[in-house]
Scaffold this active site. Structure first.
Site, mmCIF file in Angstrom:
data_model
loop_
_atom_site.group_PDB
_atom_site.id
_atom_site.type_symbol
_atom_site.label_atom_id
_atom_site.label_comp_id
_atom_site.label_asym_id
_atom_site.label_seq_id
_atom_site.Cartn_x
_atom_site.Cartn_y
_atom_site.Cartn_z
ATOM 1 N N ASP A 106 -6.918 -0.881 3.840
ATOM 2 C CA ASP A 106 -6.227 0.286 3.379
ATOM 3 C C ASP A 106 -7.164 1.077 2.407
ATOM 4 O O ASP A 106 -8.438 1.242 2.415
ATOM 5 C CB ASP A 106 -4.826 0.284 3.085
ATOM 6 N N GLY A 166 2.066 -9.500 6.779
ATOM 7 C CA GLY A 166 1.496 -8.492 7.631
ATOM 8 C C GLY A 166 0.562 -9.255 8.700
ATOM 9 O O GLY A 166 0.759 -9.066 9.719
ATOM 10 N N GLY A 180 -8.776 -0.980 0.070
ATOM 11 C CA GLY A 180 -9.406 -2.081 0.154
ATOM 12 C C GLY A 180 -9.423 -2.929 -1.235
ATOM 13 O O GLY A 180 -10.081 -4.107 -1.366
ATOM 14 N N ARG A 196 8.581 -4.998 11.432
ATOM 15 C CA ARG A 196 7.366 -5.993 11.567
ATOM 16 C C ARG A 196 7.345 -6.483 12.746
ATOM 17 O O ARG A 196 6.279 -6.976 13.503
ATOM 18 C CB ARG A 196 7.379 -7.130 10.314
ATOM 19 N N ASP A 210 -3.560 -7.820 8.278
ATOM 20 C CA ASP A 210 -3.065 -6.540 9.176
ATOM 21 C C ASP A 210 -3.884 -5.574 9.335
ATOM 22 O O ASP A 210 -4.273 -4.948 10.173
ATOM 23 C CB ASP A 210 -1.647 -6.506 8.768
ATOM 24 N N THR A 250 -6.674 -4.984 -2.426
ATOM 25 C CA THR A 250 -6.393 -6.349 -2.357
ATOM 26 C C THR A 250 -7.502 -7.206 -1.764
ATOM 27 O O THR A 250 -7.763 -8.488 -2.401
ATOM 28 C CB THR A 250 -5.293 -6.478 -1.132
ATOM 29 N N LYS A 307 -8.252 1.403 8.134
ATOM 30 C CA LYS A 307 -8.385 3.093 7.749
ATOM 31 C C LYS A 307 -9.145 3.517 6.691
ATOM 32 O O LYS A 307 -9.266 3.467 5.650
ATOM 33 C CB LYS A 307 -6.983 3.296 7.061
HETATM 34 P P1 IMP Z 1 -5.035 -2.132 0.323
HETATM 35 O O1 IMP Z 1 -5.435 -3.095 -0.986
HETATM 36 O O2 IMP Z 1 -4.944 -0.895 -0.228
HETATM 37 O O3 IMP Z 1 -6.250 -2.422 1.137
HETATM 38 O O4 IMP Z 1 -3.946 -2.701 0.804
HETATM 39 C C1 IMP Z 1 -3.610 -3.210 1.771
HETATM 40 C C2 IMP Z 1 -2.069 -3.571 2.073
HETATM 41 O O5 IMP Z 1 -1.239 -2.446 2.011
HETATM 42 C C3 IMP Z 1 -2.095 -4.223 3.618
HETATM 43 O O6 IMP Z 1 -2.311 -5.547 3.635
HETATM 44 C C4 IMP Z 1 -0.536 -3.814 3.894
HETATM 45 O O7 IMP Z 1 0.420 -4.786 3.441
HETATM 46 C C5 IMP Z 1 -0.285 -2.449 2.813
HETATM 47 N N1 IMP Z 1 -0.586 -1.275 3.999
HETATM 48 C C6 IMP Z 1 -1.452 -0.509 3.728
HETATM 49 N N2 IMP Z 1 -1.390 0.493 4.582
HETATM 50 C C7 IMP Z 1 -0.158 0.230 5.460
HETATM 51 C C8 IMP Z 1 0.233 0.990 6.603
HETATM 52 O O8 IMP Z 1 -0.185 2.062 7.256
HETATM 53 N N3 IMP Z 1 1.632 0.298 6.814
HETATM 54 C C9 IMP Z 1 1.908 -0.548 6.232
HETATM 55 N N4 IMP Z 1 1.389 -1.436 5.123
HETATM 56 C C10 IMP Z 1 0.269 -0.974 4.756
HETATM 57 MG MG MG Z 2 -1.425 -7.224 4.308
#
Ligand code: IMP
Ligand code: MG
Length: 174
Positions: free
Chosen positions: A101, A42, A103, A163, A98, A105, A129
Site C-alpha cells: 500500500d 494477511g 510501502g 480474511r 498480501d 511496512t 496499490k
Molecule cells: P503499507 O505499509 O502501507 O504498505 O501497509 C501494508 C499493510 O496495510 C498491508 O500488509 C495490510 O495489512 C494493510 N492494508 C493496506 N491496504 C489494505 C486494504 O486494502 N485492505 C486490507 N488491508 C490493507
Molecule cells: Mg500485510
C-alpha cells in the site's frame, strides 16, 4: 448500517494468477531452494496457495509485524511481534505479502531482512496499490495492480473480518 462485499477479483481469477506466479517463481529459482517468508496474518492464505504451485524445493517461515502508533508511522518503523524461527543467512528468501500500500511496512522490513545476510532477497505480493505509494519498494512479483480501494478477502481483513473469503472484494456500506 449493513456491509456488503462486491467482488473485485473472482476466486478463479486469483487462482489462475497464483498458478502463473508459481510457474514463474519455479523457473526463476530453478536448481535452488526457495525460502518463503510469510508476513502474518494477511500473507498466509496467499502463501499457502503459492507454495502449493512452486515446483522447486520450498521451506517456510512466518513473521508478524505491526506499525508503531500513527505519530511515528511516517518514519516507517515497524515492531516485530513474532520473529522468524530460522536465520536467513545464505538462503534464497522470498517475502510473501498480501498487499503493498504505502510501502512503509515493506521497505522497513526488507531492509531489516537484508541485514540478516540472505543470499538473495525478493518480494512477492498478491496485490499492489501503486497510487498509494509513499515509500519506494522494489516488488519482484505482483499478482494484480488494483485501484485505490480498500479490499478484503484472501487473507486481507476489515476489522479482522473477511480474511477467509476465497476472492478479493470491496466492502460497501448502506
Ligand atoms: P503499507 O505499509 O502501507 O504498505 O501497509 C501494508 C499493510 O496495510 C498491508 O500488509 C495490510 O495489512 C494493510 N492494508 C493496506 N491496504 C489494505 C486494504 O486494502 N485492505 C486490507 N488491508 C490493507
Ligand atoms: Mg500485510
Amino acid at each position: 448500517m449493513s456491509e456488503r462485499v462486491r467482488v473485485m477479483l473472482s476466486e478463479e481469477e486469483v487462482d489462475r494468477r497464483i498458478q502463473e506466479m508459481g510457474e514463474q517463481i519455479s523457473r526463476d529459482y530453478e536448481g535452488k531452494q526457495v525460502h518463503l517468508v510469510c508476513v502474518l496474518k494477511g500473507g498466509s492464505f496467499f502463501m499457502c496457495e503459492l507454495a502449493k504451485r512452486i515446483t522447486v524445493p520450498v521451506s517456510l517461515d512466518f513473521m508478524s509485524v505491526s506499525s508503531y502508533g500513527s505519530e511515528t508511522k511516517s518514519s516507517g518503523v515497524v515492531r516485530i511481534v513474532k520473529d522468524l524461527d530460522d536465520p536467513l543467512k545464505d538462503k534464497d528468501v522470498l517475502v510473501v505479502e498480501d498487499i503493498v500500500d504505502s510501502g512503509r511496512t515493506l521497505s522497513y522490513l526488507m531492509e531489516m531482512l537484508r541485514d540478516r545476510g540472505p543470499r538473495s532477497l525478493r518480494l512477492c505480493t498478491l496485490l499492489d496499490k501503486p497510487e498509494r505509494r509513499v515509500v519506494d519498494v522494489n516488488v519482484d512479483y505482483t499478482g494484480f495492480q488494483i485501484p485505490d480501494e480498500f479490499v478484503v478477502g484472501y487473507g486481507l481483513d476489515y476489522d479482522q473480518k473477511y480474511r477467509n473469503l476465497p476472492y478479493i472484494g470491496v466492502v460497501e456500506f448502506d
